[in-house]
Design an enzyme around this catalytic site. Structure first.
Site, PDB file in Angstrom:
ATOM      1  N   GLU A 109       0.719  -0.733   0.192  1.00  0.00           N
ATOM      2  CA  GLU A 109       0.234   0.358  -0.275  1.00  0.00           C
ATOM      3  C   GLU A 109       0.393   1.241  -0.161  1.00  0.00           C
ATOM      4  OE1 GLU A 109      -2.543  -0.632   3.396  1.00  0.00           O
ATOM      5  OE2 GLU A 109      -3.713  -1.779   2.084  1.00  0.00           O
TER       6      GLU A 109
ATOM      7  N   CYS B 158      -1.701   5.893   9.862  1.00  0.00           N
ATOM      8  CA  CYS B 158      -0.265   4.956   9.970  1.00  0.00           C
ATOM      9  C   CYS B 158      -0.521   3.592  10.715  1.00  0.00           C
ATOM     10  CB  CYS B 158      -0.056   5.912  10.841  1.00  0.00           C
ATOM     11  SG  CYS B 158       1.893   6.189  10.272  1.00  0.00           S
TER      12      CYS B 158
END
Ligand code: SAH
Length: 426
Positions: free
Chosen positions: A96, A399
């Site tokens: 990703e 994150c």
């Protein structure tokens, strides 16, 4: 031409491309043409390298040379404009890559250059509440299946004006071996390292999809996606060089984040070309850090802080320490005082990140008051501390949320149904 059976141009540096050109008995200037085509124009096929004679392109193809471009398999767009890309490689593995269009709220580890730094005292959970309230669920679902938009070749960089503070967050490994207890990527285990071509390929694919081009567009780049860059050191450092010499992104616009692989921090300090350094601290003492980040058993806080203190900083450079706040675990005033003690005298700043939640993560996100109190203790001790705005939580782009999640459904509690492409591995 004496080349390996298949080899991709993406990932080759100037020397390797020069060698390829000379083996083919082509004039030296062809190397620059190939570098420009691959890294600046970001072509996807040999046929698109129109500066090369057709015969040379054919010979390259016959010897198994390809561009080796990364393929965008899926694209998820957040209500806050963040885009999460699922990028697939030749062997079917995928990672990703995240595009943050208006800066990164400090994610780069360098607010002053990355742009949108959170204001002192800004509440992370406040930002979350807003994005939850306004969520256009239908649009999200549409985006989840949307295929990447082709770059119109006549107007390749139409997004330029709005991209002044954009940040790309790239992955360095498929999965991660470090096993941080609060990170979704850890649940995947590590499948393999990415090659330099695969890492730089993520950047090329995203720049192309977003219609932006450095150096004209100011693009920041963070090695903070899936994986531990310092456990794939050679490919990471080669990528950094390719980004500078090929793609045209300045060193000072790049930040690498490590969980604390101490010997590589030392190697990194000696590199002629290198991004800035961020260290994921996440705990204020050894017992806590070992519990949250098992890597601390091998490289303790003492070893980590010694490497940080000896790290050769350049002019106006500082180390960023990231600290993920876990409710009731590492977010007490005492923890904050310990952090201040650890960092005393270091040229550094702290980015505070309230936990981004996810299925399988047994920690909670602390309240905004708790985050602000932690920040205040650091600031009162003279340590610049910033609260990072979460980006793209609704699409699992924030994150610690990168886990190849291919279906995104939303609810106010962010108790999302997440279906990973592959089951967790050991
Ligand atoms: N392996 C590298 C880079 C990837 S992680 C490293 O550890 O630094 C990038 C950042 O995300 C790290 O600072 C990490 O502590 C943080 N992070 C991981 N999981 C998180 C979560 N669930 N919520 C918020 N931040 C997280």
């Amino acid at each position: 031409m004496g080349l390996p059976l298949t080899s991709s141009l993406l990932g080759m540096d100037r020397e390797e491309i020069t060698a390829l050109v000379s083996e083919a008995n082509e004039p030296g200037y062809r190397a620059k043409q190939i570098m420009d085509a691959v890294y600046r124009q970001r072509v996807e096929t040999l046929a698109e390298i129109s500066t090369l004679p057709q015969g040379f392109r054919e010979r390259l193809a016959e010897s198994g040379v390809t561009v080796g471009a990364a393929r965008i398999e899926k694209k998820f767009v957040s209500v806050d404009g963040t885009v999460r890309y699922l990028i697939a490689f030749a062997d079917g593995q995928s990672v990703e890559t995240v595009w943050m269009p208006e800066g990164d709220g400090g994610e780069a580890g360098d607010g002053s250059e990355a742009g949108a730094e959170a204001e002192p005292g800004q509440s992370t959970s406040g930002a979350e509440a807003r994005s939850e309230k306004d969520e256009p669920i239908a649009a999200l679902k549409r985006c989840a299946t949307q295929s990447p938009s082709p770059t119109p070749s006549s107007r390749p960089y139409a997004g330029r004006a709005s991209s002044g503070r954009s940040t790309i967050c790239i992955s360095s490994q498929v999965g991660c071996a470090v096993d941080c207890q609060f990170c979704l990527t850890a649940l995947l285990g590590v499948k393999r390292n990415l090659t330099a071509g695969e890492i730089v390929g993520q950047v090329c694919a995203v720049l192309k999809d977003q219609h932006v081009a450095p150096p004209e567009d100011r693009i920041n780049l963070v090695f903070m996606g899936m994986g531990e860059p310092f456990l794939n050191y050679e490919n990471f450092i080669k990528t950094a060089r390719l980004l500078v010499e090929g793609v045209g992104i300045a060193e000072r616009r790049m930040t690498v984040s490590t969980a604390g692989i101490v010997p590589r921090i030392r190697d990194f300090g000696g590199e002629a070309i290198r991004p800035k350094l961020a260290i994921s601290l996440n705990a204020s003492n050894d017992a806590l850090r070992t519990r949250l980040m098992p890597v601390n058993k091998k490289w303790t806080l003492e070893m980590l802080m010694a490497a940080a203190r000896e790290f050769p900083l350049r002019t106006r450079e500082w180390i960023t320490f990231e600290y993920v706040l876990l409710g009731g675990v590492n977010d007490t005033p005492e923890n904050a005082r310990e952090v201040a003690e650890l960092l005393r005298g270091l040229r550094c700043k702290v980015n505070l990140i309230a936990l981004n939640p996810g299925p399988g993560i047994d920690f909670t996100t602390p309240s905004a008051e708790r985050v602000t109190a932690f920040q205040k203790i650091l600031r009162d001790s003279g340590i610049p501390a910033f609260v990072r705005r979460p980006r793209g939580r609704d699409i699992y782009a924030a994150c610690g949320q990168l886990k190849r999640t291919v279906e995104v459904a939303t609810s106010p509690e962010l108790q999302l149904q997440a279906i990973a492409l592959s089951p967790p591995e050991g």
